[in-house]
Design an enzyme around this catalytic site. Sequence first.
Site, mmCIF file in Angstrom:
data_model
loop_
_atom_site.group_PDB
_atom_site.id
_atom_site.type_symbol
_atom_site.label_atom_id
_atom_site.label_comp_id
_atom_site.label_asym_id
_atom_site.label_seq_id
_atom_site.Cartn_x
_atom_site.Cartn_y
_atom_site.Cartn_z
ATOM 1 C CG ASP A 334 -2.001 -0.812 1.293
ATOM 2 O OD1 ASP A 334 -2.354 -1.265 0.209
ATOM 3 O OD2 ASP A 334 -2.575 -1.020 2.366
ATOM 4 C CG ASP A 626 -5.257 -0.402 4.944
ATOM 5 O OD1 ASP A 626 -6.013 -0.755 4.018
ATOM 6 O OD2 ASP A 626 -4.672 0.690 4.943
ATOM 7 C CG ASP A 630 -7.173 -4.376 1.471
ATOM 8 O OD1 ASP A 630 -7.610 -4.196 0.325
ATOM 9 O OD2 ASP A 630 -6.661 -3.473 2.154
HETATM 10 P P1 ATP Z 1 -3.526 2.753 0.141
HETATM 11 O O1 ATP Z 1 -3.285 2.464 1.589
HETATM 12 O O2 ATP Z 1 -4.068 1.625 -0.663
HETATM 13 O O3 ATP Z 1 -2.436 3.508 -0.487
HETATM 14 P P2 ATP Z 1 -5.240 4.984 -0.026
HETATM 15 O O4 ATP Z 1 -5.481 5.582 1.303
HETATM 16 O O5 ATP Z 1 -4.387 5.715 -0.954
HETATM 17 O O6 ATP Z 1 -4.830 3.558 0.264
HETATM 18 P P3 ATP Z 1 -8.019 4.647 -0.231
HETATM 19 O O7 ATP Z 1 -8.064 4.868 1.229
HETATM 20 O O8 ATP Z 1 -8.705 3.498 -0.824
HETATM 21 O O9 ATP Z 1 -6.571 4.637 -0.762
HETATM 22 O O10 ATP Z 1 -8.544 5.968 -0.914
HETATM 23 C C1 ATP Z 1 -8.803 6.046 -2.275
HETATM 24 C C2 ATP Z 1 -9.281 7.418 -2.620
HETATM 25 O O11 ATP Z 1 -10.487 7.691 -1.938
HETATM 26 C C3 ATP Z 1 -8.330 8.525 -2.191
HETATM 27 O O12 ATP Z 1 -7.425 8.842 -3.199
HETATM 28 C C4 ATP Z 1 -9.255 9.675 -1.913
HETATM 29 O O13 ATP Z 1 -9.495 10.386 -3.088
HETATM 30 C C5 ATP Z 1 -10.511 9.020 -1.476
HETATM 31 N N1 ATP Z 1 -10.605 9.006 -0.020
HETATM 32 C C6 ATP Z 1 -9.696 8.512 0.855
HETATM 33 N N2 ATP Z 1 -10.122 8.641 2.118
HETATM 34 C C7 ATP Z 1 -11.340 9.227 2.055
HETATM 35 C C8 ATP Z 1 -12.317 9.603 3.025
HETATM 36 N N3 ATP Z 1 -12.125 9.389 4.311
HETATM 37 N N4 ATP Z 1 -13.455 10.170 2.596
HETATM 38 C C9 ATP Z 1 -13.658 10.364 1.290
HETATM 39 N N5 ATP Z 1 -12.803 10.032 0.329
HETATM 40 C C10 ATP Z 1 -11.643 9.464 0.684
#
Ligand code: ATP
Length: 904
Positions: A334, A626, A630
């Site tokens: 990730d 996480d 997953d």
């Molecule tokens: P990884 O740990 O896989 O790198 P990530 O945090 O980058 O995870 P996700 O958490 O799945 O990926 O988030 C994907 C997208 O969703 C983000 O790029 C963001 O645009 C949006 N996003 C993330 N967190 C939130 C939230 N709490 N509320 C709304 N949108 C969110």
Amino acid sequence: MAPGAAGDVQTYHDLTAHEALLLLESDHRTGLDRDEARSRLERFGPNSLPQAKGEGAVRRFLRQLNSPLVIVLIVAGIVTLLLDEVVDSSVIFGVVVINAILGFVQESKAESALEALRSMVHTTATVVRSGAQQRIPSEELVPGDLVLIEAGDRVPADVRLISESHLKVDESALTGESLPVEKGHVLLPTETAVADRVNMAFSGTLVTSGSGSGIVVGTGGETELGEIHRLVGSTETMATPLTRKLAKFSTQLTVVILALAVIAFIAGVAQGESATDMFVAVVALAVGAIPEGLPAAVAITLAIGVSRMARRRAVIRRLPVVETLGSATVICSDKTGTLTENRMTVQSVWTVDGEVAVAGDRASQPGSVGGAVHWCLLVGANCNDAWMAEDGTPSGDPTETAMLTVAQHHGIEPRGLERVGSLPFSSERQYMATTHVDPQTGDRLLMVKGAVERVLHVSTHQMAADGTTEPLDEGAVMAAAEGYAQQGMRVLATAFQRNPEDDALDGLVRGEVHGLVFTGLEAMIDPPRATAADAVRSCHEAGLSVKMITGDHATTAAAIARHIGILREDGDGSVLTGGEIERIDESGLPEAVERASVFARVTPEQKLRLVKALQSRDHVVAMTGDGVNDAPALKQADIGIAMGVVGTEAAKDAADMVLTDDDFATIEAAVEEGRGVFDNLTKFIVWTLPTNLGEGLVILVAILLATDLPILPTQILWINMTTAVLLGLTLAWEPKEPGIMARPPRDPHAPIFGRPEAVRTVLVSLLLLAGSWWVYRSERDAGASIDASRTAAVNVFVMVEAFYLFSCRSLRRPGWTAGLFANPYLVAGVALQAVGQLGLTYVPAMNTLFQTAPIGWDSWLRILAVAVVVSAVVAVHKHLEIGRAARETGTSTARHARTTSRRS
Ligand code: ATP
């Protein structure tokens, strides 16, 4: 009657939430009072399952006797006793008991190591107490507590639901039903079966989607899970593919040796030997040739590996993974939190009229923003599940706490608007939505925040700086977002709608809602971890490819990947997005996945496809995760790795290993330890087998020549038992060899015992055969007693083993380069063994017990000569092997370098 008390049969599914609250003297808004919770904790005890009663000590001890070797020994002991050889039979029984004690101790040690590991991974629960939301260890929950649960959580206790939103729970742990059950807080008839009590959430089950709140009605043993636990109990197995393979190998070996022994016995008796003598001889053959120390040594080496990994913050949940780690070829990680710190700070707020720098977490001009900026921050602060802890620090998901913080600095109260509905964030949807009531106008509001393209997809208008709305200019917004992403920033868009349709949240899910007003972008930085770049480089050197798999935007992901070295500066072609993955057909996927190193906007389902694609190309895949979704990918991966800090219980459950610090560098450390463990296992096997083969050969030759045995069965047992513990086992503590991360990964299909190892085993055992016979014969010829001559032969075996031990400290380099004191156990073991040999040779009581006798200094010189010759031959063989391996590695490294350069 006190709820949850012993003997209480109070059920809650047939009460309304209100009645349940009354009965448990709690409140649906403020929860329990803190003092009350404390006193209930004393009354009901911690919310943990009572320790399952394991196997009793006696049974466990007896189980140690249930191995082919021990049975052979016991039979030998009984027959020896019948033949009136009391001393011999007591030595044999002594060995049986010592062996069982060893096994017993080793097993208990391994179990307590696993137990300690389990307690390293804590589970927490979100509760409301005295009106404040907080996270507490799950053990501290008491009946009456108001708990909040959301997707990914393990339900921490038995809970009567009070409210829920799209809540689904996987109850397979309890009911065996694999489909998630939809929950609701309806009233149910008393006779409803546990599996149908949809207004309850049960301890130990997993929330797969949505969120909810409820009141704890049962904790610890007084839960449905506790009930099952009492019935079943649980035992953890310590078997791994390797231990299983070795156990099988030992059994097969035992069978072969027994067959040989029987043939030798019959042949000897047929030639006129006395049955008693022949029996002693074949017992010697059997106990000599069976590697009794092997299973214990393997288990101990693995257990040491587990604790070494734990010290480096990688908690092993399933033992086989210790082996698998050493042969990992790809790590899929990730981005957020693993490669980056997961410390988000909003840097800029962008609206269609330009950017407002909000510099870190301080406001540019507090309270001065209006219009679109105000609305952007307002949505960010209300369409948000983070909360302010009592001390004023924001808690919850870092993306959301960053948005709360920046809003607060601009005078907007975090979660200040009353919320009437919510659609929690999920990685699939990539947005979150809530509905509220505007306190000033009484209007209902729909607020959405999330990935830019998702939010734009439902928006038709945009808000200008002065608060007026105009048609959306999607191109301008996308260009601005792209600009931030290129700097490695995470960008979230916000939008809202006044007086939406009644079921707007469901409508969003169905894709039927449009017409929102886009208010702005919030761009935040999440710095890469300081250790990430080094760890990635080290992985590359070790022949592992590192792939970033993230839900974030491709440009953001690529910028960070470039920064930490996952993506080369010019590696433009190696970024794949979830959308592109969807378009590639199954047959083309493996190749495409192999080539790319950054996967962006990937959904958890696609993660599963990625793992499978890599595995189809013979990769051994380590994959981090996480979220609740997953879990399938983590299970599919050869090494599923969950985040200990931000990971959901669902992910930890599915994982083979949990990182207690969420850090990518810890994975690299675990791979390094895994390689070390495998090395040490190989060292032990290469060390132990020649002795067994050598002993077997010595006896076989004696039988064939129909002459006195140069070593007696009891003496063989002495050699095997003492050297396995004092010499061989110490190899488990060998430090990792330098350059362990400069080799290519081990081929998982390669036999642990390759050609060079086999050649060396045969070589050393032939030398042992020749050496011991030579010394034994020289003693006899010089007129020494048979006891003294045998003592000399025994000392040949032990001294050769001690010398050979030093050679086995490194499989790839000369033994003396390992540093004499790098492994103090080994030095201490050799010293103790030396004392033991002197005792065996010169202490009268031991002379009687083992039929040994003192020997002179000239005998010691001969013994030393044999050991030196064996060491010299082994050194030469190793030197030749090292040269050959270097040539082979040279070619394979070149091949490796060619494939890597082709890949990137
Ligand atoms: P990884 O740990 O896989 O790198 P990530 O945090 O980058 O995870 P996700 O958490 O799945 O990926 O988030 C994907 C997208 O969703 C983000 O790029 C963001 O645009 C949006 N996003 C993330 N967190 C939130 C939230 N709490 N509320 C709304 N949108 C969110």
